[in-house]
Design a protein around this motif. Structure first.
Motif, PDB file in Angstrom:
ATOM      1  N   UNK A 215       0.807  -1.228   0.000  1.00 57.67           N
ATOM      2  CA  UNK A 215       0.000   0.000   0.000  1.00 57.67           C
ATOM      3  C   UNK A 215       0.836   1.272   0.000  1.00 57.67           C
ATOM      4  N   UNK A 216       2.064   1.219  -0.585  1.00 51.91           N
ATOM      5  CA  UNK A 216       2.896   2.425  -0.621  1.00 51.91           C
ATOM      6  C   UNK A 216       3.799   2.416  -1.851  1.00 51.91           C
ATOM      7  N   UNK A 217       3.999   3.590  -2.445  1.00 56.97           N
ATOM      8  CA  UNK A 217       4.937   3.765  -3.551  1.00 56.97           C
ATOM      9  C   UNK A 217       5.769   5.018  -3.310  1.00 56.97           C
ATOM     10  N   UNK A 218       6.947   5.057  -3.924  1.00 52.27           N
ATOM     11  CA  UNK A 218       7.719   6.290  -3.899  1.00 52.27           C
ATOM     12  C   UNK A 218       7.109   7.283  -4.876  1.00 52.27           C
ATOM     13  N   UNK A 219       6.917   8.489  -4.412  1.00 51.21           N
ATOM     14  CA  UNK A 219       6.360   9.561  -5.241  1.00 51.21           C
ATOM     15  C   UNK A 219       7.444  10.581  -5.576  1.00 51.21           C
ATOM     16  N   UNK A 220       8.099  11.108  -4.558  1.00 48.33           N
ATOM     17  CA  UNK A 220       9.188  12.062  -4.754  1.00 48.33           C
ATOM     18  C   UNK A 220      10.503  11.341  -4.500  1.00 48.33           C
ATOM     19  N   UNK A 221      11.284  11.166  -5.553  1.00 46.33           N
ATOM     20  CA  UNK A 221      12.551  10.448  -5.457  1.00 46.33           C
ATOM     21  C   UNK A 221      13.530  11.019  -6.464  1.00 46.33           C
ATOM     22  N   UNK A 222      14.809  10.921  -6.137  1.00 50.20           N
ATOM     23  CA  UNK A 222      15.827  11.391  -7.059  1.00 50.20           C
ATOM     24  C   UNK A 222      15.845  10.642  -8.365  1.00 50.20           C
ATOM     25  N   UNK A 223      15.188   9.488  -8.429  1.00 52.43           N
ATOM     26  CA  UNK A 223      15.108   8.719  -9.664  1.00 52.43           C
ATOM     27  C   UNK A 223      13.919   9.120 -10.530  1.00 52.43           C
ATOM     28  N   UNK A 224      13.099  10.060 -10.057  1.00 53.36           N
ATOM     29  CA  UNK A 224      11.993  10.597 -10.858  1.00 53.36           C
ATOM     30  C   UNK A 224      12.363  11.967 -11.405  1.00 53.36           C
ATOM     31  N   UNK A 225      11.801  12.304 -12.538  1.00 50.80           N
ATOM     32  CA  UNK A 225      11.884  13.672 -13.027  1.00 50.80           C
ATOM     33  C   UNK A 225      10.825  14.496 -12.289  1.00 50.80           C
ATOM     34  N   UNK A 226      10.993  15.811 -12.196  1.00 47.48           N
ATOM     35  CA  UNK A 226      10.022  16.621 -11.450  1.00 47.48           C
ATOM     36  C   UNK A 226       8.573  16.451 -11.906  1.00 47.48           C
ATOM     37  N   UNK A 227       8.360  16.268 -13.215  1.00 49.71           N
ATOM     38  CA  UNK A 227       6.974  16.111 -13.672  1.00 49.71           C
ATOM     39  C   UNK A 227       6.364  14.799 -13.208  1.00 49.71           C
ATOM     40  N   UNK A 228       7.220  13.827 -12.869  1.00 45.98           N
ATOM     41  CA  UNK A 228       6.694  12.542 -12.396  1.00 45.98           C
ATOM     42  C   UNK A 228       6.205  12.598 -10.945  1.00 45.98           C
ATOM     43  N   UNK A 249      20.062   8.221  -2.903  1.00 45.53           N
ATOM     44  CA  UNK A 249      21.416   8.762  -2.870  1.00 45.53           C
ATOM     45  C   UNK A 249      22.450   7.640  -2.888  1.00 45.53           C
ATOM     46  N   UNK A 250      23.498   7.831  -3.727  1.00 45.77           N
ATOM     47  CA  UNK A 250      24.601   6.871  -3.784  1.00 45.77           C
ATOM     48  C   UNK A 250      25.958   7.506  -3.488  1.00 45.77           C
ATOM     49  N   UNK A 251      26.152   8.745  -3.929  1.00 42.93           N
ATOM     50  CA  UNK A 251      27.466   9.371  -3.759  1.00 42.93           C
ATOM     51  C   UNK A 251      27.356  10.878  -3.950  1.00 42.93           C
ATOM     52  N   UNK A 252      28.162  11.648  -3.216  1.00 45.57           N
ATOM     53  CA  UNK A 252      28.188  13.094  -3.445  1.00 45.57           C
ATOM     54  C   UNK A 252      28.589  13.397  -4.885  1.00 45.57           C
ATOM     55  N   UNK A 253      27.858  14.278  -5.524  1.00 40.15           N
ATOM     56  CA  UNK A 253      28.169  14.648  -6.889  1.00 40.15           C
ATOM     57  C   UNK A 253      27.665  13.685  -7.939  1.00 40.15           C
ATOM     58  N   UNK A 254      27.205  12.511  -7.516  1.00 41.15           N
ATOM     59  CA  UNK A 254      26.722  11.499  -8.451  1.00 41.15           C
ATOM     60  C   UNK A 254      25.200  11.471  -8.477  1.00 41.15           C
ATOM     61  N   UNK A 255      24.592  11.987  -7.410  1.00 36.49           N
ATOM     62  CA  UNK A 255      23.144  11.928  -7.301  1.00 36.49           C
ATOM     63  C   UNK A 255      22.482  12.947  -8.225  1.00 36.49           C
ATOM     64  N   UNK A 256      21.327  12.576  -8.759  1.00 33.00           N
ATOM     65  CA  UNK A 256      20.542  13.532  -9.548  1.00 33.00           C
ATOM     66  C   UNK A 256      20.063  14.670  -8.659  1.00 33.00           C
ATOM     67  N   UNK A 257      19.711  14.336  -7.405  1.00 37.81           N
ATOM     68  CA  UNK A 257      19.240  15.339  -6.455  1.00 37.81           C
ATOM     69  C   UNK A 257      19.937  15.097  -5.124  1.00 37.81           C
ATOM     70  N   UNK A 258      20.532  16.130  -4.568  1.00 40.06           N
ATOM     71  CA  UNK A 258      21.183  16.011  -3.263  1.00 40.06           C
ATOM     72  C   UNK A 258      20.137  16.093  -2.144  1.00 40.06           C
ATOM     73  N   UNK A 259      20.547  15.758  -0.929  1.00 40.82           N
ATOM     74  CA  UNK A 259      19.627  15.735   0.208  1.00 40.82           C
ATOM     75  C   UNK A 259      18.907  17.070   0.410  1.00 40.82           C
ATOM     76  N   UNK A 260      19.637  18.159   0.217  1.00 44.84           N
ATOM     77  CA  UNK A 260      19.043  19.468   0.523  1.00 44.84           C
ATOM     78  C   UNK A 260      18.162  20.007  -0.603  1.00 44.84           C
ATOM     79  N   UNK A 261      18.107  19.305  -1.745  1.00 42.44           N
ATOM     80  CA  UNK A 261      17.386  19.842  -2.898  1.00 42.44           C
ATOM     81  C   UNK A 261      16.127  19.071  -3.258  1.00 42.44           C
ATOM     82  N   UNK A 262      15.893  17.920  -2.649  1.00 42.42           N
ATOM     83  CA  UNK A 262      14.703  17.141  -2.984  1.00 42.42           C
ATOM     84  C   UNK A 262      13.465  17.822  -2.403  1.00 42.42           C
ATOM     85  N   UNK A 263      12.441  18.075  -3.213  1.00 46.89           N
ATOM     86  CA  UNK A 263      11.253  18.769  -2.708  1.00 46.89           C
ATOM     87  C   UNK A 263      10.418  17.883  -1.802  1.00 46.89           C
TER      88      UNK A 263
END
Length: 277
Positions: A215-228, A249-263
Motif C-alpha cells: 500500500x505504498x509507492x515512492x512519489x518524490x525520489x531522485x530517480x523521478x523527473x520533477x513532472x513525475x 542517494x549513492x554518492x556526493x556529486x553522483x546523485x541527480x538530487x542532493x539531500x538538501x534539494x529534494x522537494x
C-alpha cells in the motif's frame, strides 16, 4: 515539517560512503528522519542507526530488494524492517547469490566492446564483494575515460540492447513482500517512474502489489523527473497508496538530487510515515 529521506545507499551495497559519513552528509543536507536502504543487504543498519542517533536524526531501518516482474527488474523498498529477522536474511542471501557470475559476464561483454579489465576495475569500487553491481562497473567506465559521467554510462552501456547488459533472475514479487512482511516491514515500490512498462503493465504491477497487501509507492525520489512527482501522486491517490520520499542517494556529486534539494511530498498524498512518529 520533518525532512524525511527513506531511500539511500551506503558502501555496504553500491554507495560510496560508509554508514557513518553518510549519516553526517544526510544531516548536513537537512535530513531529520533518515532511512538506509542498501541493495539486498542489511549489514549496515546497526552502524547507521548509531550514526543517525549521534547526528540527532530519527532512523528508519530499510532494504531495497531486486525483484523480477514481467521479465524486468523492479525494486521493492522495505521500511521499518527487523534486520535480524531470519526469513529476511535468508531471502537476501539467496538474492545476492549469482552476482559474481553475472559480473564476470558483464566484464566479458565489455571486453568484447574494447574495454578490458572491467571486472577488476569494478571490484575497486565494491565495499561488499557479495554485491558487485552495474553501478560499480559504471564508476570504472568513468575512471578509465570511456564516459564522463555514470549517467552517460547507462545511456551507452549496461542497459538492455547495449554492451554489458546481463539480465539476472531476482526474487519474485510475492517472495520479496513475504520477506519484508516477515521482518515487520512496510513494502514500497521504489521509483515506479523509472521502469519501462506500458500503461497496462504498470497498472498490472500496482494491482498485483495491492492484492499482495502492498500500500505504498515512492512519489518524490531522485530517480523521478520533477513532472513525475505529480504523476505518481495521482497514482497514489487512485490506488489508495501511501507516499514515500527519498533521494536514492549513492554518492556526493553522483546523485541527480542532493539531500538538501529534494522537494517535499505533494500536499494531497498521505506520507508512509504518517503514523510512525
Amino acid at each position: 515539517m520533518l525532512k524525511v529521506d527513506l531511500h539511500c545507499h551506503s558502501n555496504v551495497s553500491d554507495g560510496v560512503l560508509a554508514p557513518e559519513p553518510l549519516a553526517a552528509y544526510a544531516r548536513k543536507g537537512g535530513v531529520d528522519v533518515w532511512g538506509l536502504t542498501d541493495h539486498d543487504e542489511v549489514g549496515g543498519i546497526k552502524r547507521a542507526r548509531m550514526a543517525a542517533q549521534e547526528q540527532g536524526m530519527r532512523f528508519v531501518p530499510g532494504v531495497e530488494i531486486s525483484v523480477t516482474w514481467a521479465n524486468q527488474t523492479v525494486h521493492l523498498v522495505g521500511l521499518q524492517v527487523d534486520e535480524d529477522n531470519p526469513e529476511l536474511l535468508a531471502g537476501l542471501a539467496k538474492t545476492r547469490a549469482g552476482r559474481d557470475a553475472r559480473g564476470r559476464e558483464i566484464a566479458a561483454q565489455l571486453e568484447e566492446a574494447g574495454i578490458p579489465d572491467a571486472y577488476e576495475g569494478a571490484l575497486k569500487y565494491v565495499g561488499n564483494p557479495d554485491l558487485l553491481s552495474r553501478t560499480h562497473f559504471a564508476r570504472y567506465l568513468v575512471e578509465c575515460g570511456k564516459c564522463s559521467t555514470t549517467t552517460e554510462v547507462f545511456k551507452r552501456f549496461l542497459t538492455e540492447g547495449k554492451p554489458g547488459y546481463v539480465p539476472h533472475r531476482w526474487a519474485s514479487l510475492p517472495e520479496a513482500m513475504s520477506w519484508i512482511r516477515s521482518a515487520g516491514g512496510v513494502p514500497v515500490i521504489a521509483h515506479p517512474g523509472r521502469y519501462k512498462f506500458s500503461q497496462t503493465a504498470e497498472d498490472a504491477l500496482f494491482e498485483e502489489f495491492r492484492q499482495l497487501g502492498g500500500n505504498a509507492i515512492e512519489v518524490v525520489t531522485g530517480s523521478h523527473t520533477p513532472d513525475q512527482y505529480a504523476t505518481y501522486a495521482e497514482v497514489a491517490r487512485r490506488y489508495g497508496f501511501l507516499a514515500s520520499r527519498g533521494t536514492d542517494f549513492h554518492a556526493p556529486g553522483e546523485a541527480r538530487v542532493e539531500f538538501d534539494a529534494l522537494p517535499p511530498l505533494p500536499a494531497n498524498v498521505t506520507p508512509v510515515w504518517h503514523d510512525w512518529f
